[in-house]
Design a protein around this motif. Structure first.
Motif, PDB file in Angstrom:
ATOM      1  N   VAL A   1     -13.770  -2.386   6.970  1.00  0.00           N
ATOM      2  CA  VAL A   1     -13.543  -2.047   5.556  1.00  0.00           C
ATOM      3  C   VAL A   1     -14.412  -2.930   4.657  1.00  0.00           C
ATOM      4  CG1 VAL A   1     -11.844  -1.896   3.720  1.00  0.00           C
ATOM      5  CG2 VAL A   1     -11.226  -1.206   6.031  1.00  0.00           C
TER       6      VAL A   1
ATOM      7  N   ARG B   1       0.817  -1.219   0.000  1.00  0.00           N
ATOM      8  CA  ARG B   1       0.000   0.000   0.000  1.00  0.00           C
ATOM      9  C   ARG B   1       0.846   1.262   0.000  1.00  0.00           C
ATOM     10  NH1 ARG B   1      -5.568  -0.968   1.155  1.00  0.00           N
ATOM     11  NH2 ARG B   1      -5.767  -2.944   2.256  1.00  0.00           N
TER      12      ARG B   1
ATOM     13  N   PRO C   1     -16.038   3.368  -5.818  1.00  0.00           N
ATOM     14  CA  PRO C   1     -15.292   4.604  -5.579  1.00  0.00           C
ATOM     15  C   PRO C   1     -14.059   4.353  -4.715  1.00  0.00           C
ATOM     16  CG  PRO C   1     -17.281   4.579  -4.255  1.00  0.00           C
ATOM     17  CD  PRO C   1     -17.345   3.369  -5.122  1.00  0.00           C
ATOM     18  N   SER C   2     -13.216   5.333  -4.682  1.00  0.00           N
ATOM     19  CA  SER C   2     -11.996   5.237  -3.891  1.00  0.00           C
ATOM     20  C   SER C   2     -12.344   5.045  -2.417  1.00  0.00           C
ATOM     21  CB  SER C   2     -11.175   6.510  -4.096  1.00  0.00           C
ATOM     22  OG  SER C   2     -10.013   6.438  -3.335  1.00  0.00           O
ATOM     23  N   GLY C   3     -11.671   4.127  -1.751  1.00  0.00           N
ATOM     24  CA  GLY C   3     -11.910   3.894  -0.333  1.00  0.00           C
ATOM     25  C   GLY C   3     -13.026   2.912  -0.060  1.00  0.00           C
ATOM     26  N   SER C   4     -13.610   2.343  -1.129  1.00  0.00           N
ATOM     27  CA  SER C   4     -14.728   1.425  -0.909  1.00  0.00           C
ATOM     28  C   SER C   4     -14.265   0.027  -0.487  1.00  0.00           C
ATOM     29  CB  SER C   4     -15.580   1.339  -2.178  1.00  0.00           C
ATOM     30  OG  SER C   4     -14.774   0.948  -3.275  1.00  0.00           O
ATOM     31  N   GLY C   5     -12.962  -0.222  -0.553  1.00  0.00           N
ATOM     32  CA  GLY C   5     -12.446  -1.513  -0.095  1.00  0.00           C
ATOM     33  C   GLY C   5     -12.001  -2.437  -1.214  1.00  0.00           C
ATOM     34  N   LYS C   6     -11.837  -1.899  -2.442  1.00  0.00           N
ATOM     35  CA  LYS C   6     -11.474  -2.733  -3.603  1.00  0.00           C
ATOM     36  C   LYS C   6     -10.102  -3.400  -3.424  1.00  0.00           C
ATOM     37  CE  LYS C   6     -11.630   0.670  -6.576  1.00  0.00           C
ATOM     38  NZ  LYS C   6     -11.873   1.832  -5.704  1.00  0.00           N
ATOM     39  N   SER C   7      -9.122  -2.576  -3.024  1.00  0.00           N
ATOM     40  CA  SER C   7      -7.772  -3.139  -2.888  1.00  0.00           C
ATOM     41  C   SER C   7      -7.724  -4.165  -1.761  1.00  0.00           C
ATOM     42  CB  SER C   7      -6.759  -2.034  -2.627  1.00  0.00           C
ATOM     43  OG  SER C   7      -6.656  -1.209  -3.759  1.00  0.00           O
ATOM     44  N   THR C   8      -8.465  -3.880  -0.708  1.00  0.00           N
ATOM     45  CA  THR C   8      -8.517  -4.833   0.403  1.00  0.00           C
ATOM     46  C   THR C   8      -9.087  -6.164  -0.083  1.00  0.00           C
ATOM     47  OG1 THR C   8      -8.910  -2.965   1.869  1.00  0.00           O
ATOM     48  CG2 THR C   8      -9.339  -5.160   2.763  1.00  0.00           C
TER      49      THR C   8
ATOM     50  N   VAL D   1      -7.427   0.796  14.167  1.00  0.00           N
ATOM     51  CA  VAL D   1      -6.681   2.052  14.074  1.00  0.00           C
ATOM     52  C   VAL D   1      -6.796   2.730  15.432  1.00  0.00           C
ATOM     53  CG1 VAL D   1      -6.426   4.258  12.890  1.00  0.00           C
ATOM     54  CG2 VAL D   1      -7.182   2.241  11.623  1.00  0.00           C
TER      55      VAL D   1
ATOM     56  N   TYR E   1      -9.797  -3.126  10.354  1.00  0.00           N
ATOM     57  CA  TYR E   1      -8.460  -2.753  10.821  1.00  0.00           C
ATOM     58  C   TYR E   1      -8.585  -2.040  12.135  1.00  0.00           C
ATOM     59  CZ  TYR E   1      -6.869  -3.643   6.054  1.00  0.00           C
ATOM     60  OH  TYR E   1      -6.578  -4.227   4.875  1.00  0.00           O
TER      61      TYR E   1
HETATM   62  N1  LIG Z   1      -3.822  -1.373   7.037  1.00  0.00           N
HETATM   63  C1  LIG Z   1      -4.873  -0.560   7.172  1.00  0.00           C
HETATM   64  N2  LIG Z   1      -5.146  -0.008   8.364  1.00  0.00           N
HETATM   65  C2  LIG Z   1      -6.190   0.814   8.489  1.00  0.00           C
HETATM   66  N3  LIG Z   1      -7.036   1.153   7.506  1.00  0.00           N
HETATM   67  C3  LIG Z   1      -6.803   0.649   6.294  1.00  0.00           C
HETATM   68  C4  LIG Z   1      -5.724  -0.244   6.049  1.00  0.00           C
HETATM   69  N4  LIG Z   1      -5.749  -0.606   4.779  1.00  0.00           N
HETATM   70  C5  LIG Z   1      -6.814   0.029   4.227  1.00  0.00           C
HETATM   71  N5  LIG Z   1      -7.444   0.767   5.128  1.00  0.00           N
HETATM   72  C6  LIG Z   1      -8.637   1.558   4.901  1.00  0.00           C
HETATM   73  O1  LIG Z   1      -9.569   0.746   4.270  1.00  0.00           O
HETATM   74  C7  LIG Z   1     -10.328   1.513   3.376  1.00  0.00           C
HETATM   75  C8  LIG Z   1     -10.375   0.822   2.023  1.00  0.00           C
HETATM   76  O2  LIG Z   1      -9.109   0.828   1.456  1.00  0.00           O
HETATM   77  P1  LIG Z   1      -8.839   0.191   0.008  1.00  0.00           P
HETATM   78  O3  LIG Z   1      -9.185  -1.240   0.096  1.00  0.00           O
HETATM   79  O4  LIG Z   1      -7.451   0.523  -0.343  1.00  0.00           O
HETATM   80  O5  LIG Z   1      -9.862   0.965  -0.893  1.00  0.00           O
HETATM   81  P2  LIG Z   1      -9.855   1.214  -2.467  1.00  0.00           P
HETATM   82  O6  LIG Z   1      -8.824   0.312  -3.046  1.00  0.00           O
HETATM   83  O7  LIG Z   1     -11.235   0.886  -2.868  1.00  0.00           O
HETATM   84  O8  LIG Z   1      -9.528   2.639  -2.663  1.00  0.00           O
HETATM   85  C9  LIG Z   1      -9.726   2.890   3.311  1.00  0.00           C
HETATM   86  O9  LIG Z   1     -10.496   3.770   4.096  1.00  0.00           O
HETATM   87  C10 LIG Z   1      -8.396   2.710   3.945  1.00  0.00           C
HETATM   88  O10 LIG Z   1      -7.989   3.860   4.635  1.00  0.00           O
END
Ligand SMILES: Nc1ncnc2c1ncn2[C@@H]1O[C@H](COP(=O)(O)OP(=O)(O)O)[C@@H](O)[C@H]1O
Ligand SMILES: [Mg+2]
Lengths: 392, 221
Positions: B20, A391, B39-46, B13, B11
């Protein structure tokens, strides 16, 4: 393949020559250098001790009057010395000698050739052999004949004197005729009186008449090999009785070797201390370099993990990198250690040799330091959360 | 092929837990070309990290080829990533010090294959993405589109059955992005590789045969 790639990577980061890498390596270089120096010197001393055994045998002792422990400054009585083999069967042969304080000069130029007075058994005990002409024998009693050492002969030749055999030289106020030239002797015989190579030798009876100071301060003896301690006691006893409480110091080959080892021990202790401190400092430096490298390459670690690297692959990568760093330091350190031992053996007049086992040890220590101090950074690299690293 | 049931991820924090993913159930069939849009922040990468075995879900079950993933053995997970999955990232994620050939060969060095075979196979895949003019270039000597092609070659070199692409066109202009999408479609049609493309661009999503919409950690369509 993977190892080769990792080694390349490590060398690249070294060549980019970040200051902290160089600093860490200095510690490793000094550390390994000291360890190599230590082991090499040990080997050199061992060799020297063996040479001592081979060269003169361990049955030779040297006896000196103990001036520190008595007031009189007179030398030995020569008859007392010659009486010693008859006193005990432990003493096989004796060889008294005197060294003059005068030096030979030629055409106003000091050539520093010392004259000694010895008897026939001296040549035997010291393993002196003739190269040209003849040796002196006890038939040369009171006659002004001499033999000269190999180096003295070449000094004379350099000074322009040819036909040394048969030539007459003035030592002090007397003229001596050269009857022989000795074979060259190895340096630093230990028990053997120093300076035979570059000196001249006449018979002891001649010397006692001619020399201004004719005190016999030292003589040599061949003893029964089996029991040098008993022989030592016998000699001490003899002089104490015969010469009215005269105290003597008897030095055996064993003691000489022990003394050499003591001299070595002191030095190796010093090197050992410097070496281990430097290795720890260097190792911590390497650990620091590796920790920074891990932090800088978090993303790379994440990528490699995504592509299928196991934790152990990442761990191996960083350990190999740390070992490579230490190896580079190790190679330089080995060269340094060899130089240290060369200098030491040069000033101790000992034969220099390169110890193979020391070099192998150097590489082993380098590897060990690399693994030990690389382990923690490598482990923390392997524990990184790949998703978090990606990330960033 | 991939089977997610009620997957959750949160997560920690500081003192608060951030949810997420809030219960994702999804099945990806073999040979699919699927887009996940949101949209951005929706959890796609997760979600992609979970699909790619880079992250363990907080709850729910994930099965690959009928086998439930237990997350207790790094070897198994690494080996699955290495052999079954190819990753493509938005920022290409090539190693800057390595040439194109060496970057493409990376997944193979973790298989104990000979150096010669690795470079042969790497070159073969670089040709496949039409980058044969750039074998020995470093990433900085390549344009964004070229770097992404090299990254795709790297994803393909291990002959995986699944490609996970996280916003693969996100850093590229429309034209170059379209070229990359064409490449994915060709790979999907001609070689039957299952491809999951994550994007926030509806035009990209429209080119995929199936579209899943993600919003605030849940699937909305
Ligand atoms: N390791 C982490 N610790 C805390 N929050 C996280 C972590 N990784 C991702 N997030 C949060 O999870 C949410 C989704 O992230 P992400 O999956 O990257 O979204 P996208 O790829 O859709 O933009 C974001 O709000 C991000 O801040
Ligand atoms: Mg994202």
């Amino acid at each position: 393949m993977i190892i080769k790639a990792n080694v390349k990577e490590a060398l690249k980061s070294l060549i980019t020559a970040k200051q902290r890498t160089i600093l860490a390596l200095i510690g490793i270089v000094i550390g390994i250098g000291s360890v190599i120096g230590m082991v090499s010197i040990g080997t050199i001393v061992q060799n020297e001790a063996l040479k001592q055994f081979r060269d003169m045998g361990i049955d030779i002792v040297s006896i000196t009057k103990d001036y520190e422990r008595q007031g009189s400054d007179e030398g030995f009585n020569i008859d007392h010395i010659y009486g010693l083999p008859g006193y005990s069967s432990l003493i096989k042969k004796v060889a008294p000698y005197i060294v003059s304080s005068t030096q030979y000069s030629y055409m106003g130029q000091d050539l520093y050739i010392e004259l000694m007075g010895v008897d026939e058994s001296f040549f035997d005990l010291n393993k002196l052999y003739i190269r040209e002409g003849r040796l002196l024998s006890d038939l040369d009693r009171n006659r002004f004949f001499c033999v000269i050492g190999a180096e003295a002969a070449s000094i004379l030749r350099k000074a322009g004197i040819k036909d040394i055999l048969g030539r007459q030289f003035l030592f002090g106020e007397r003229i001596y005729t050269v009857v022989g030239i000795l074979k060259s002797l190895p340096e630093g015989g230990g028990m053997r009186p120093s300076g035979i190579n570059r000196g001249a030798i006449t018979h002891i009876t001649t010397a006692m008449r001619a020399f201004t100071t004719n005190d016999i301060t030292t003589f040599m003896a061949r003893v029964d090999t089996q029991d040098s301690k008993a022989a030592k006691a016998v000699i001490e006893n003899y002089f104490s009785k015969k010469a009215g409480g005269l105290r003597v110091r008897v030095r055996t080959a064993e003691e000489l070797i022990a003394q050499m080892q003591k001299q070595m021990q002191l030095f190796t202790l010093l090197l050992g201390a410097i070496g281990s401190i430097a290795l720890i400092v260097g190792g911590i430096g390497v650990m620091n370099v590796m920790l920074i490298s891990v932090t800088e390459r978090r993303k790379e670690i994440g990528i490699r993990r995504a592509l299928g690297a196991q934790r152990t692959d990442i761990e191996a990568q960083f350990i190999i990198e740390s070992v490579t760093l230490c190896f580079v330091g190790g190679i330089i350190g080995i060269i340094l250690g060899i130089i240290i031992s060369y200098v030491f053996s040069h000033f101790s007049k000992w034969d220099f040799l390169i110890s193979q086992s020391a070099i192998i040890l150097g590489f082993c220590v380098a590897t060990a330091v690399g693994v030990f101090f690389g382990y923690y950074p490598a482990r923390s690299a392997s524990r990184l959360d790949p998703a978090a690293a990606l990330r960033e | 092929m991939l089977h997610l049931i009620d997957i959750r991820k949160s997560y920690q924090v500081g003192p608060t837990a951030v949810d997420v993913l809030k219960g994702i159930s999804l099945t990806v069939e073999k040979g699919e070309l699927l887009s996940i849009i949101g949209p951005s922040g929706s959890g796609k990468s997760t979600l992609m990290n979970i699909l790619g075995l880079l992250e363990q879900p907080s709850a729910g079950t994930y099965s690959v080829e009928e086998t439930r993933i237990t997350y207790d053995d790094d070897r198994t997970l690494s080996s699955l990533r290495n052999k079954m999955i190819g990753f493509v990232f938005q920022q290409y994620n090539l190693l800057p010090r390595l040439t194109a050939v060496d970057n493409v060969g990376l997944p193979l060095i973790y298989r104990g294959i000979s150096e010669k075979e690795i470079s042969e196979r790497s070159m073969e895949y670089i040709k496949k993405v039409e980058m044969q003019e750039r074998f020995h270039h470093k990433p900085t000597e390549l344009s964004g589109g070229q770097q992404q092609r090299i990254a795709i070659a790297r994803a393909l070199v291990g002959n995986p059955s699944l490609i996970l692409a996280d916003e693969p066109t996100g850093a590229l202009d429309t034209h170059t992005g379209q070229e990359i999408m064409n490449l994915f479609r060709r790979l999907n049609e001609e070689e039957g590789i299952t491809i999951v493309v994550i994007t926030h661009d509806p035009k990209i999503a429209a080119q995929c045969r199936r579209k899943v919409e993600l919003r605030d950690g849940i699937i909305t369509g």
